[in-house]
Design an enzyme around this catalytic site. Structure first.
Site, PDB file in Angstrom:
ATOM      1  CE  LYS A 116      63.166 102.311 -37.982  1.00 28.16           C
ATOM      2  NZ  LYS A 116      63.883 103.579 -37.881  1.00 28.16           N
ATOM      3  CE  LYS A 137      55.554 102.868 -36.870  1.00 29.26           C
ATOM      4  NZ  LYS A 137      56.605 103.623 -36.513  1.00 29.26           N
ATOM      5  CE  LYS A 139      60.177 110.168 -41.077  1.00 30.27           C
ATOM      6  NZ  LYS A 139      60.803 109.615 -39.883  1.00 30.27           N
TER       7      LYS A 139
HETATM    8  P1  TYM Z   1      60.057 109.181 -36.274  1.00 29.87           P
HETATM    9  O1  TYM Z   1      60.996 109.974 -37.101  1.00 29.87           O
HETATM   10  O2  TYM Z   1      59.788 107.769 -36.660  1.00 29.87           O
HETATM   11  O3  TYM Z   1      58.662 109.908 -36.207  1.00 29.87           O
HETATM   12  C1  TYM Z   1      58.548 111.283 -35.891  1.00 29.87           C
HETATM   13  C2  TYM Z   1      57.280 111.534 -35.096  1.00 29.87           C
HETATM   14  O4  TYM Z   1      56.134 111.116 -35.847  1.00 29.87           O
HETATM   15  C3  TYM Z   1      55.343 110.220 -35.077  1.00 29.87           C
HETATM   16  N1  TYM Z   1      54.769 109.212 -35.973  1.00 29.87           N
HETATM   17  C4  TYM Z   1      53.457 108.946 -36.062  1.00 29.87           C
HETATM   18  N2  TYM Z   1      52.393 109.461 -35.432  1.00 29.87           N
HETATM   19  C5  TYM Z   1      51.174 108.973 -35.773  1.00 29.87           C
HETATM   20  N3  TYM Z   1      50.988 107.995 -36.706  1.00 29.87           N
HETATM   21  C6  TYM Z   1      52.030 107.456 -37.353  1.00 29.87           C
HETATM   22  N4  TYM Z   1      51.833 106.513 -38.272  1.00 29.87           N
HETATM   23  C7  TYM Z   1      53.340 107.914 -37.044  1.00 29.87           C
HETATM   24  N5  TYM Z   1      54.585 107.610 -37.491  1.00 29.87           N
HETATM   25  C8  TYM Z   1      55.441 108.408 -36.823  1.00 29.87           C
HETATM   26  C9  TYM Z   1      56.311 109.588 -34.089  1.00 29.87           C
HETATM   27  O5  TYM Z   1      55.645 109.076 -32.960  1.00 29.87           O
HETATM   28  C10 TYM Z   1      57.234 110.736 -33.777  1.00 29.87           C
HETATM   29  O6  TYM Z   1      56.681 111.552 -32.775  1.00 29.87           O
HETATM   30  N6  TYM Z   1      62.737 107.958 -32.228  1.00 29.87           N
HETATM   31  C11 TYM Z   1      61.992 109.024 -32.888  1.00 29.87           C
HETATM   32  C12 TYM Z   1      62.833 110.254 -33.135  1.00 29.87           C
HETATM   33  C13 TYM Z   1      63.485 110.803 -31.916  1.00 29.87           C
HETATM   34  C14 TYM Z   1      62.836 111.519 -30.867  1.00 29.87           C
HETATM   35  C15 TYM Z   1      63.859 111.892 -29.982  1.00 29.87           C
HETATM   36  C16 TYM Z   1      61.500 111.840 -30.602  1.00 29.87           C
HETATM   37  C17 TYM Z   1      64.821 110.784 -31.635  1.00 29.87           C
HETATM   38  N7  TYM Z   1      65.061 111.448 -30.480  1.00 29.87           N
HETATM   39  C18 TYM Z   1      63.575 112.601 -28.803  1.00 29.87           C
HETATM   40  C19 TYM Z   1      61.218 112.551 -29.428  1.00 29.87           C
HETATM   41  C20 TYM Z   1      62.243 112.924 -28.553  1.00 29.87           C
HETATM   42  C21 TYM Z   1      61.506 108.534 -34.241  1.00 29.87           C
HETATM   43  O7  TYM Z   1      62.070 107.629 -34.822  1.00 29.87           O
HETATM   44  O8  TYM Z   1      60.472 109.251 -34.734  1.00 29.87           O
END
Ligand code: TYM
Length: 337
Positions: A121, A202, A205
């Site tokens: 990022k 992957k 967003k």
């Molecule tokens: P974020 O917002 O990028 O993604 C949210 C969730 O979606 C999953 N994900 C995917 N799973 C499968 N294939 C993909 N291409 C894909 N892209 C995203 C992510 O693994 C995630 O579960 N850091 C985290 C947000 C966060 C969080 C937390 C998660 C902040 N605090 C505490 C769990 C617990 C994030 O950026 O997810």
């Protein structure tokens, strides 16, 4: 850890969250959200819209405000039951940043520097905010604030979860046993959905490119076009064993939505031409998303109700957060009254 921090229902607590940094895509759904909805009744669940994480990269304030409610509505539309699960926004509960600061202080810079998401990022930003670097300490706080035992996420978050475990262990080592060390829970299929335009990356967003991701709110016509243009390979037909990354990704998307076994997948797809594969995947995605989209529209047309749910959940969980912050303050020697 004190007994009073254990859950009231006797079931283990789970915590997870998503960033409101754009519309959720089918990777978010298959990797996390659908799993949350499926397992919620076996646990004491807390699901958060992590807006403070989103601003680690600049967000247009108006778009962010809208996106927070969109993500909350998508949680509910995908089947999160607000009478059972807490659904709230991170900035409604001040404990996240309070504990986040304490964790920032116990986390060595070397641990943060190794995070692949930070490297990816920060690479394409002109200026990198310190928050982007410290982000995993805040993520650890999100989870440990509620003493969550299990964190259901997609595969890309596994490294952050490992760091969360390390932070919990380091705090416990420095200040005495305080935090539950949580486990990562990945879905069996769909843990890593790849981009349609480039199946080596992957689905994300923030990725550029009109043919990259399928948003959860995409119209059927666009879904057809996106899948029609998805990268495949030069083989003439599907072969389950030897499929290249593009075809494997399409099969994976179908399998995750349909929940078919490998044997059922082989029986249905082996020998099928790519045009027909894409048609089947399109039908499956459209059919699966359409009831979620209808529910989403209903929720977004009644914002007062949505805000009421967020407020009610935040009020329900705030005492847990306050109790943990108080304990962490006492343990670290901060002034705690
Ligand atoms: P974020 O917002 O990028 O993604 C949210 C969730 O979606 C999953 N994900 C995917 N799973 C499968 N294939 C993909 N291409 C894909 N892209 C995203 C992510 O693994 C995630 O579960 N850091 C985290 C947000 C966060 C969080 C937390 C998660 C902040 N605090 C505490 C769990 C617990 C994030 O950026 O997810």
């Amino acid at each position: 850890m004190t007994d009073s921090l254990l859950m009231s229902s006797g079931k283990p607590r789970i915590f997870s969250g998503m960033q409101p940094s754009g519309v959720l895509h089918i990777g978010n759904y298959l990797g996390a959200l659908r799993n949350w909805a499926k397992i919620q009744y076996d646990f004491e669940p807390i699901f958060c819209v992590v807006d403070q994480h989103a601003i680690t990269v600049y967000q247009d304030p108006k778009a962010l405000r809208e996106s927070i409610e969109q993500v909350a509505a998508l949680y509910l539309a995908a089947g999160i039951d607000p009478d059972h699960s807490a659904v709230f926004v991170q900035s409604q509960v001040p404990g996240h940043v309070e504990l986040g600061w304490i964790f920032t202080c116990v986390t060595p810079m070397g641990w943060l520097g190794r995070m692949t998401q930070f490297k990816a990022k920060s690479g394409n930003q002109e200026t990198v905010g310190t928050g982007l670097f410290c982000y995993p300490a805040l993520m650890a706080a999100d989870i440990l604030l509620y003493q969550a035992k299990i964190v259901p996420v997609g595969e890309d978050q596994a490294q952050h979860l490992e760091l969360t475990r390390n932070i919990a262990e380091r705090f416990n080592h420095l200040y005495g046993d305080t935090f539950v060390v949580p486990e990562t829970r990945l879905p069996a299929v769909g843990a890593r959905v790849m981009g349609l335009d480039d199946p080596t990356q992957k689905m994300s967003k923030s990725a550029e490119g009109a043919n990259h991701a399928i948003s959860m709110l995409e119209e059927p016509g666009r879904i057809k076009k996106l899948i029609g243009r998805a990268v495949t390979d030069s083989n003439p037909q599907v072969e389950w064993e030897t499929a290249g990354p593009g075809v494997r990704n399409l099969l994976g998307i179908f399998q995750a939505f349909s929940e078919q076994s490998n044997a059922e997948m082989r029986a249905e797809f082996d020998g099928m031409r790519y045009g027909d594969l894409k048609k089947r995947v399109t039908e499956m995605v459209v059919e699966s998303l359409s009831p979620i989209q209808a529910k989403y529209r209903e929720l977004m047309n009644n914002r007062d109700h949505l805000r009421h749910i967020l407020q009610r959940s935040a009020e329900r969980i705030t005492p847990i957060a306050e109790q943990t912050v108080q304990l962490a303050k006492e343990r670290t020697g901060l002034f705690s009254g």
